[in-house]
Design a protein around this motif. Sequence first.
Motif, PDB file in Angstrom:
ATOM      1  N   UNK A   1       0.735  -1.057  -0.071  1.00  0.00           N
ATOM      2  CA  UNK A   1      -0.060  -0.002  -0.057  1.00  0.00           C
ATOM      3  C   UNK A   1       0.822   1.244   0.122  1.00  0.00           C
ATOM      4  N   UNK A   2       1.954   1.225   0.699  1.00  0.00           N
ATOM      5  CA  UNK A   2       2.724   2.639   0.768  1.00  0.00           C
ATOM      6  C   UNK A   2       3.438   2.859  -0.453  1.00  0.00           C
ATOM      7  N   UNK A   3       3.713   1.759  -1.526  1.00  0.00           N
ATOM      8  CA  UNK A   3       4.092   2.033  -2.503  1.00  0.00           C
ATOM      9  C   UNK A   3       3.133   2.335  -3.541  1.00  0.00           C
ATOM     10  N   UNK A   4       1.804   2.734  -3.284  1.00  0.00           N
ATOM     11  CA  UNK A   4       0.734   3.192  -4.197  1.00  0.00           C
ATOM     12  C   UNK A   4       0.098   1.667  -4.699  1.00  0.00           C
ATOM     13  N   UNK A   5       0.401   0.861  -4.245  1.00  0.00           N
ATOM     14  CA  UNK A   5      -0.399  -0.513  -5.215  1.00  0.00           C
ATOM     15  C   UNK A   5      -1.691  -0.917  -4.349  1.00  0.00           C
ATOM     16  N   UNK A   6      -2.742  -1.381  -4.999  1.00  0.00           N
ATOM     17  CA  UNK A   6      -3.947  -1.791  -4.213  1.00  0.00           C
ATOM     18  C   UNK A   6      -3.551  -3.339  -3.942  1.00  0.00           C
ATOM     19  N   UNK A   7      -3.361  -3.708  -2.773  1.00  0.00           N
ATOM     20  CA  UNK A   7      -3.155  -5.160  -2.416  1.00  0.00           C
ATOM     21  C   UNK A   7      -4.331  -6.042  -3.150  1.00  0.00           C
ATOM     22  N   UNK A   8      -3.948  -7.130  -3.524  1.00  0.00           N
ATOM     23  CA  UNK A   8      -5.112  -8.108  -4.169  1.00  0.00           C
ATOM     24  C   UNK A   8      -4.747  -9.491  -3.469  1.00  0.00           C
ATOM     25  N   UNK A   9      -3.577 -10.014  -3.545  1.00  0.00           N
ATOM     26  CA  UNK A   9      -3.343 -11.432  -3.160  1.00  0.00           C
ATOM     27  C   UNK A   9      -2.195 -11.678  -2.298  1.00  0.00           C
TER      28      UNK A   9
END
Length: 340
Positions: free
Chosen positions: A86-94
């Motif tokens: 998340x802190x890298x701007x990603x939307x966590x999925x799996x």
Amino acid sequence: MALKDEKVTLAHGGGGKAMRDLIEEVFTSVFRPDGMEDQARLQAAALADPGARLAFTTDGFVVDPLEFPGGDIGTLAVCGTVNDLAVGGARPLWLSAGFIIEEGLDLALLRRVVASMAAEAEKAGVRIVTGDTKVVGRGMADKLFITTSGIGVIPPGRDLQAANIRPGDVAIVNGVLGDHGAAIMAARGEMALSAEIASDCQGLGHLMEAVLAVAPGLRAARDATRGGVAAVLNEMAAAAGVAIEIDEAALPLRAEVRGLCEILGLDPLYLANEGTLVLFVPEHEVAAALAAMRATEAGQGAVAIGRVVPGEAGRVSMRSAFGGLRIVDMLVGEQLPRIC
């Protein structure tokens, strides 16, 4: 229920019926992956967006004790990996989860840990889609180790990295500092500490999305785990080639954590957190970022603690309550072992 044992035995790692029963009753019945193949097969509409990128991270968790106020090793494993994405701007999925289990571990404890992981994954909006278990003999591990890996998608246009930080940017934290490190210390019972402090262990994905929606100029974010806020600030200052100054009076600390640190001669800036991040935003977006953070469960205590100032590249300093400046270096050695 085929699994009658109360403790994990070497047979549960031997590849036979006992192992199958352990996996099916303790893990897959809770995580509910799609199928029982040796790999997860992933699909998401977000992957089709032009310019979208995959983010991938992995982490190991070896906390002692396994259960503590505010969470357990399972909560920690999910939150830690979700937050790294998340802190890298990603939307966590799996997520994937690998378990190293020492012979003799109580199965009831293992079930609680797995239930915690499933609950935290649902809260974070991620799925645990694949994993592995290994059972080792007594004395070959310390009850339970967990390794998790996570995959997320970075939407087009997002580029969060410490190198983006600029002079004048403001440093913000989402809540109190040092709760996790203090909670683990108190939970071990080695120092007859009576303070009731719960870990801040929590997922930060929803908070990050809220901030990005109103502060698109967000430069960078890091979760302040081992080494605490001091380590994160030093890493970010070095990567950006800037000087950062924080205000001691602005640091959000619980009285219990402050008192614990004073008694034991510890600095709360170096205590671990598991649900606290530091982010840098341009000054004109500070108000919007703070309002968005405070509207989320994980950011109700959000506050600005410092800014990027002229000075020696890579230097982090703190303005004391008396007006003086002191250098905030990277931690040498460790304040507290086995905290995550």
